[in-house]
Design a protein around this motif. Structure first.
Motif, short mmCIF file in Angstrom:
data_model
loop_
_atom_site.label_atom_id
_atom_site.label_comp_id
_atom_site.label_asym_id
_atom_site.label_seq_id
_atom_site.Cartn_x
_atom_site.Cartn_y
_atom_site.Cartn_z
N SER A 111 0.90 -1.21 -0.09
CA SER A 111 -0.12 0.02 0.06
C SER A 111 0.95 1.29 0.00
N SER A 135 2.52 1.66 -3.29
CA SER A 135 1.50 2.31 -4.22
C SER A 135 1.12 3.57 -4.29
N ALA A 137 -4.79 1.81 -3.55
CA ALA A 137 -3.71 1.83 -2.53
C ALA A 137 -4.19 2.09 -1.12
#
Length: 346
Positions: free
Chosen positions: A9, A12, A39
């Motif tokens: 996450s 991203s 994300a």
């Protein structure tokens, strides 16, 4: 949350933001915004609480609608002008659609309804991301397309955001919702100057991000979610609570603190452009925000809760304060003397 999922996450988020702010083509900017949206969804819903699931659903639906409008705007512009370049936005309909799409992504009035609810359903760290990092790519797109946008529409939305952000924040008891409406009010200040001096919009955004980050870090350290718990949080780390009061006053824009700098420069630029009435209006509307910042500062440092027999005392926390919190709070309070450097650069 699984460390691998958290790493994916975070990577991203960094990737999506980098793609959007460095792209010259509408499709790449749209891809970066989509990566960002996907994300941050696991970060919102990671607590598996019904409120968090509701917040992630609202966030997904609003961001998907905004991305669709942005894509439609760029396709319409490409249809009429043959240009996919971000800076070549020339068609009036495309400009209107883009303003709407970016306003939804930022949470500008009248597209602000999702923002306080999403922040209320998220953790403090996720709120920090939503209120600062996630606003950077849309602000960048506004910056790149600023010569093509409608000044009247942006000015109306900016005044409405400053008014509603201050007005709705008056009656809140949840710190996350107060900071959400504070964000909406600050976005009004950034938007009103976008056409006339886009660099000033970015300066205001950077200083807002720094001050808001410091406040979120302090609230996360003291685990303060409501005004009632803020009244008892001063016993945990008393010096941090004092600094918290000064940071709140800086966010309110009181001199001689850092938060006064962007408002000072924006009022000066609006006056130079002959928009004295607009400058006066948005300055008076900022007094609404000042009231609830003062209320937060009052609850944090001055009020004492009634000490009943069964009152549970909050014991002091002996763990050291994060160095990032210390740095951000120092900059949020003491950066105004560097304003001559900003004047000479801009």
């Amino acid at each position: 949350m699984n460390p691998q999922a958290k790493l994916i996450s975070a990577t991203s988020l960094f990737l999506g933001t980098s793609i959007t702010i460095s792209s010259n083509h509408w499709m790449m900017a749209w891809i970066g915004l989509e990566i960002n949206t996907l994300a941050v969804l696991p970060l919102i819903s990671k607590s598996h609480h019904p409120r968090a699931i509701e917040a992630s659903t609202k966030y997904f639906l609003t961001q998907a609608a905004a991305s669709t409008l942005l894509l439609f705007s760029s396709m319409t512009n490409a249809w009429f002008s043959g240009q996919w370049d971000i800076t070549q936005l020339t068609h009036p309909m495309s400009c209107m659609l883009l303003t709407t799409a970016i306003s939804i992504k930022l949470g500008l009035v009248p597209f602000h309804f999702w923002f306080p609810e999403v922040l209320q359903g998220s953790t403090m760290t996720t709120c920090l991301l939503l209120a600062t990092v996630m606003k950077f790519p849309p602000i960048t797109l506004f910056f790149l397309t600023s010569p093509s946008l409608n000044p009247t529409l942006l000015s109306l939305m900016a005044i409405a955001s400053a008014a509603l952000g201050g007005w709705m924040g008056l009656n809140q008891t949840q710190t996350r919702k107060v900071l959400a409406f504070s964000s909406i009010a600050h976005l009004g200040w950034m938007t009103i100057i976008l056409i006339y001096n886009p660099n000033l919009t970015l300066t205001a955004f950077y200083l807002y991000t720094m001050t808001t980050s410091a406040i979120f870090f302090i609230l996360n350290t003291t685990n303060t979610l409501k005004l009632s718990t803020m009244m008892t949080a001063w016993t945990k780390i008393p010096p941090l609570t004092t600094v918290f009061m000064l940071t709140l006053l800086s966010l309110a824009g009181l001199p001689p603190l850092t938060g006064f700098l962007p408002k000072w420069l924006i009022i000066q630029e609006l006056t130079k452009q002959g928009l004295t009435i607009m400058a006066t209006t948005i300055t008076l509307l900022s007094l609404l925000g000042l009231f609830f910042y003062l209320r937060l500062a009052y609850c944090a440092t001055i009020t004492l809760p009634p000490n009943f027999i069964n009152y549970t005392k909050q014991w002091q926390i002996n763990k050291p304060t994060n160095i990032l919190t210390t740095t951000l709070t120092t900059l949020s309070i003491l950066l105004l003397p560097l304003s001559p450097m900003v004047f000479t650069v801009s």
